[in-house]
Design an enzyme around this catalytic site. Structure first.
Site, short mmCIF file in Angstrom:
data_model
loop_
_atom_site.label_atom_id
_atom_site.label_comp_id
_atom_site.label_asym_id
_atom_site.label_seq_id
_atom_site.Cartn_x
_atom_site.Cartn_y
_atom_site.Cartn_z
N THR A 1 0.83 -1.05 0.12
CA THR A 1 -0.06 -0.01 0.04
C THR A 1 0.96 1.34 0.28
OG1 THR A 1 -1.69 -1.07 1.14
CG2 THR A 1 -1.69 1.16 1.35
N GLY B 1 -10.20 -3.62 2.15
CA GLY B 1 -9.04 -3.66 3.34
C GLY B 1 -9.25 -2.59 4.33
N1 GLY Z 1 -3.43 -2.56 3.63
C1 GLY Z 1 -3.91 -2.70 2.56
C2 GLY Z 1 -5.14 -4.01 2.41
O1 GLY Z 1 -5.12 -4.78 3.21
O2 GLY Z 1 -5.85 -3.70 1.69
#
Ligand code: GLY
Length: 274
Positions: A144, A174
């Site tokens: 990310t 997410g």
């Molecule tokens: N941290 C990004 C996701 O889990 O989608």
């Protein structure tokens, strides 16, 4: 140029894009969006073109922005916006809503955001990677992208953008687009952007928890961030990291596991970590 060098350069370019806005007395919100746009354009990062693929080989982007005055916008399952972070910004600025799932293309186009076929986001590298993950030759990866900033006017902002987890179920969402989980900003306190296993960040209310520990508990940002990573992420046998900047201009990177690639300035030099 090898991949690692490309990542260093991408981080550097993103940092400079944000810094240019801040040096021109622009807002923290404009700065974090400018930085994240650069990373979305770079196929070496898990956002925009080159983002992680779902189990059926498509791309579903999540993104969020939040300014320290408490106004945020977010998009989930975005399939056509070339810059999901700009779509999140448009939802904040131009709609009465906070979170939309894959808004219709004509509305996205009306907001001045470029559109692309979903295939355009799918790079050969990510196709290969998905095949290896599905053949259990590699583990899942995260990456990310996010930015936090404090501007000359004393406001903070955060932006986060992702393709999610490689091989994720179609429709999985997410932490990134959920304000208070993966993205949060509060003037006078902190702005924070998270990366890692979204399910742990969602269940831990991580981004808001950092702000609350600081605002109501008077905790130091680094101590609070480390306690949250330990108690909410590691304790769930997940991994993750966060970047934050306080209202006083102190920035911290806290991570568990090698998921944090970052850029920051110390004096004359922009540092990158991968
Ligand atoms: N941290 C990004 C996701 O889990 O989608």
């Amino acid at each position: 140029m090898d991949k690692l060098q490309g990542i260093h350069q991408g981080l550097n370019r993103a940092y400079q894009a944000g810094e240019t806005v801040l040096r021109g007395q622009g807002s923290a919100l404009d700065a974090v969006c400018a930085a994240v746009e650069v990373l979305e354009d770079d196929p070496l990062f898990n956002a925009g073109r080159g983002a992680a693929l779902t189990a059926d080989g498509t791309v579903e982007h999540d993104a969020a922005v939040m300014s320290g005055d408490g106004r945020g916008g977010a998009v989930t399952l975005s399939r056509h916006a070339q810059h999901p972070v700009d779509l999140a910004r448009a939802i904040r600025d131009r709609s009465p809503h906070v979170l939309l799932a894959d808004p219709p293309d004509d509305i996205v186009a009306d907001w001045g955001i470029g559109l692309a076929d979903n295939d355009w986001f799918v790079t050969p590298d990510q196709r290969e990677h998905l095949a290896a993950v599905q053949a259990r030759l590699r583990s899942r990866q995260h990456g990310t992208v996010g930015a936090v900033a404090l501007d000359i006017h004393g406001h903070v902002a955060a932006a986060t953008s992702t393709g999610g987890i490689e091989n994720q179920a179609v429709g999985r969402i997410g932490d990134t687009p959920i304000l208070g989980a993966g993205t949060w900003a509060r003037d006078g306190v902190v702005a924070v952007s998270c990366t890692g296993v979204g399910e742990a960040f969602l269940q831990g209310g991580v981004a808001h928890q950092l702000s609350a520990r600081m605002e109501y508990g008077g905790q130091d940002v680094a101590e609070a961030a480390q306690a949250i990573i330990d108690n909410e992420i590691v304790a769930r046998e997940a991994f993750g990291a966060l970047i934050a900047v306080t209202a006083k201009g102190r920035s911290v990177l806290v991570w568990d596991a090698p998921v944090l690639q970052a850029a920051w300035r110390e004096g004359d030099k922009i540092h990158t970590r991968i």
